[in-house]
Design a protein around this motif. Structure first.
Motif, PDB file in Angstrom:
ATOM      1  N   ASP A 211       0.835  -1.203   0.000  1.00 45.93           N
ATOM      2  CA  ASP A 211       0.000   0.000   0.000  1.00 45.93           C
ATOM      3  C   ASP A 211       0.872   1.256   0.000  1.00 45.93           C
ATOM      4  N   PHE A 212       1.943   1.239   0.789  1.00 42.66           N
ATOM      5  CA  PHE A 212       2.866   2.370   0.834  1.00 42.66           C
ATOM      6  C   PHE A 212       3.462   2.646  -0.542  1.00 42.66           C
ATOM      7  N   LEU A 213       3.998   1.614  -1.176  1.00 45.92           N
ATOM      8  CA  LEU A 213       4.588   1.786  -2.502  1.00 45.92           C
ATOM      9  C   LEU A 213       3.520   2.136  -3.538  1.00 45.92           C
ATOM     10  N   GLY A 214       2.322   1.610  -3.349  1.00 44.06           N
ATOM     11  CA  GLY A 214       1.242   1.871  -4.288  1.00 44.06           C
ATOM     12  C   GLY A 214       0.832   3.327  -4.364  1.00 44.06           C
ATOM     13  N   LYS A 215       1.222   4.129  -3.375  1.00 47.11           N
ATOM     14  CA  LYS A 215       0.962   5.566  -3.398  1.00 47.11           C
ATOM     15  C   LYS A 215       2.063   6.317  -4.137  1.00 47.11           C
TER      16      LYS A 215
ATOM     17  N   GLU B 109      11.102 -10.028  -3.726  1.00 44.26           N
ATOM     18  CA  GLU B 109      10.779  -9.477  -5.050  1.00 44.26           C
ATOM     19  C   GLU B 109      10.515  -7.986  -4.956  1.00 44.26           C
ATOM     20  N   MET B 110       9.855  -7.578  -3.889  1.00 41.88           N
ATOM     21  CA  MET B 110       9.583  -6.166  -3.666  1.00 41.88           C
ATOM     22  C   MET B 110      10.888  -5.379  -3.552  1.00 41.88           C
ATOM     23  N   LEU B 111      11.856  -5.948  -2.813  1.00 40.54           N
ATOM     24  CA  LEU B 111      13.160  -5.306  -2.638  1.00 40.54           C
ATOM     25  C   LEU B 111      14.062  -5.442  -3.858  1.00 40.54           C
ATOM     26  N   GLY B 112      13.905  -6.545  -4.602  1.00 40.30           N
ATOM     27  CA  GLY B 112      14.725  -6.780  -5.787  1.00 40.30           C
ATOM     28  C   GLY B 112      15.942  -7.648  -5.562  1.00 40.30           C
ATOM     29  N   SER B 113      16.136  -8.155  -4.338  1.00 39.77           N
ATOM     30  CA  SER B 113      17.320  -8.985  -4.076  1.00 39.77           C
ATOM     31  C   SER B 113      17.129  -9.738  -2.772  1.00 39.77           C
TER      32      SER B 113
ATOM     33  N   THR C 160      18.402   1.166  -7.981  1.00 41.02           N
ATOM     34  CA  THR C 160      17.004   1.560  -7.846  1.00 41.02           C
ATOM     35  C   THR C 160      16.133   0.508  -8.524  1.00 41.02           C
ATOM     36  N   ARG C 161      14.865   0.504  -8.110  1.00 39.64           N
ATOM     37  CA  ARG C 161      13.948  -0.509  -8.646  1.00 39.64           C
ATOM     38  C   ARG C 161      12.517   0.018  -8.575  1.00 39.64           C
TER      39      ARG C 161
ATOM     40  N   HIS D 140       5.835  -2.031  -7.322  1.00 36.28           N
ATOM     41  CA  HIS D 140       4.441  -1.949  -6.876  1.00 36.28           C
ATOM     42  C   HIS D 140       3.898  -0.522  -6.912  1.00 36.28           C
ATOM     43  N   GLY D 141       4.332   0.257  -7.889  1.00 40.13           N
ATOM     44  CA  GLY D 141       3.849   1.619  -8.055  1.00 40.13           C
ATOM     45  C   GLY D 141       4.740   2.671  -7.430  1.00 40.13           C
ATOM     46  N   GLY D 142       5.696   2.266  -6.614  1.00 42.54           N
ATOM     47  CA  GLY D 142       6.658   3.180  -6.018  1.00 42.54           C
ATOM     48  C   GLY D 142       8.058   2.840  -6.497  1.00 42.54           C
ATOM     49  N   GLU D 143       9.046   3.154  -5.666  1.00 48.64           N
ATOM     50  CA  GLU D 143      10.424   2.902  -6.057  1.00 48.64           C
ATOM     51  C   GLU D 143      11.253   2.540  -4.831  1.00 48.64           C
ATOM     52  N   VAL D 144      12.155   1.596  -5.025  1.00 49.78           N
ATOM     53  CA  VAL D 144      13.082   1.155  -3.987  1.00 49.78           C
ATOM     54  C   VAL D 144      14.492   1.592  -4.360  1.00 49.78           C
ATOM     55  N   LEU D 145      15.219   2.094  -3.380  1.00 55.40           N
ATOM     56  CA  LEU D 145      16.658   2.315  -3.495  1.00 55.40           C
ATOM     57  C   LEU D 145      17.325   1.393  -2.493  1.00 55.40           C
ATOM     58  N   TYR D 146      18.189   0.495  -2.992  1.00 57.25           N
ATOM     59  CA  TYR D 146      18.863  -0.448  -2.088  1.00 57.25           C
ATOM     60  C   TYR D 146      20.362  -0.153  -2.084  1.00 57.25           C
TER      61      TYR D 146
END
Length: 245
Positions: A74-78, A111-115, A189-190, A193-199
């Motif tokens: 939900d957080f990323l979906g925003k 999968e959400m994180l990418g690794s 970056t990735r 789910h509608g947002g973006e991850v930086l790892y």
């Protein structure tokens, strides 16, 4: 008047000096006068995660349950951003033979994180290379050396490489022990789910009592990349990225 910006900082887990990492991250967040921080130990406060404008995680062996995972979606979906650090992607299972297994038991989270973390050689000095010189997060940076845990992970497709490192060899303390010569992502970056991850995988730290219950006392104080000014530059850039800068 500037608009308040709410950060959810999740700092918790095992085998690391979480107090040190939490304090250092709070110092960096305090450089932004509009920021207010909610501090959590894990993903159980789903409402706090959903309310956040930015999520920052520094954890080890902490995985959300179904409710926490839904809150992250939900957080990323925003359209919001998640700055994930070091052991956020770790699951550690200590076997009877002393080896560490990293089971694939939270596929949706990884999968959400990418690794997912799989192994690292002993802490040592290694080279980090800039993979994208044009991205705002790495623009102007040069390749650098750092002393830290050199994370070796399995990666999902769709990650955009920013920093990489090269490794070939053995990691006998882990069940995934044989590593052919290859580049491994250090920062990426990735879209997720509608947002973006930086790892960012760098940032190991450990104090003298942080290996409990495996050992009552640890003979070293380890600060890893936290001893390098470039790491703080990366953290500051990551926070600005997370705030939309």
């Amino acid at each position: 008047m500037s608009t308040r910006f709410d950060v959810c900082l999740i700092a918790g887990g095992k085998y690391h000096d979480i107090d040190f990492a939490r304090l250092e991250l709070l110092k960096l967040l305090a450089e932004h006068e509009t920021v207010r921080v909610t501090i959590l130990n894990d993903y159980s406060n789903a409402d706090a995660i959903r309310r956040a404008d930015l999520l920052i995680t520094y954890t080890c062996d902490i995985v959300p349950d179904d409710h926490g995972l839904a809150a992250l979606r939900d957080f990323l979906g925003k359209g919001r951003r998640w700055f994930a650090l070091h052991g956020t992607n770790s699951i550690l299972n200590f076997l009877a033979d002393g080896k560490v297994d990293c089971p694939d038991c939270a596929p949706g989270f990884m999968e959400m994180l990418g690794s997912q973390f799989q192994a690292h050689p002993p802490i040592g000095r290694f080279k980090v290379k800039v993979a994208d010189h044009d991205h705002a997060l790495t623009r102007g940076l040069r390749d650098f050396f750092v002393e830290d845990e050199q994370y070796l992970c399995t990666f999902h497709p769709g990650n955009h490489p920013l920093l990489t490192t090269r490794f070939a060899g053995q990691t006998p303390e882990f069940t995934h022990s044989d590593w052919p010569d290859a580049e491994h992502l250090v920062m990426y970056t990735r879209p997720s789910h509608g947002g973006e991850v930086l790892y960012l995988t760098l940032g190991h730290c450990r104090g003298r009592f942080d290996l409990r219950p495996l050992a009552d006392f640890y003979p070293f104080v380890e600060r890893g990349a936290w001893s390098h000014p470039v790491y703080y530059e990366l953290l500051r850039r990551g926070i600005r990225w997370g705030m939309g800068g």
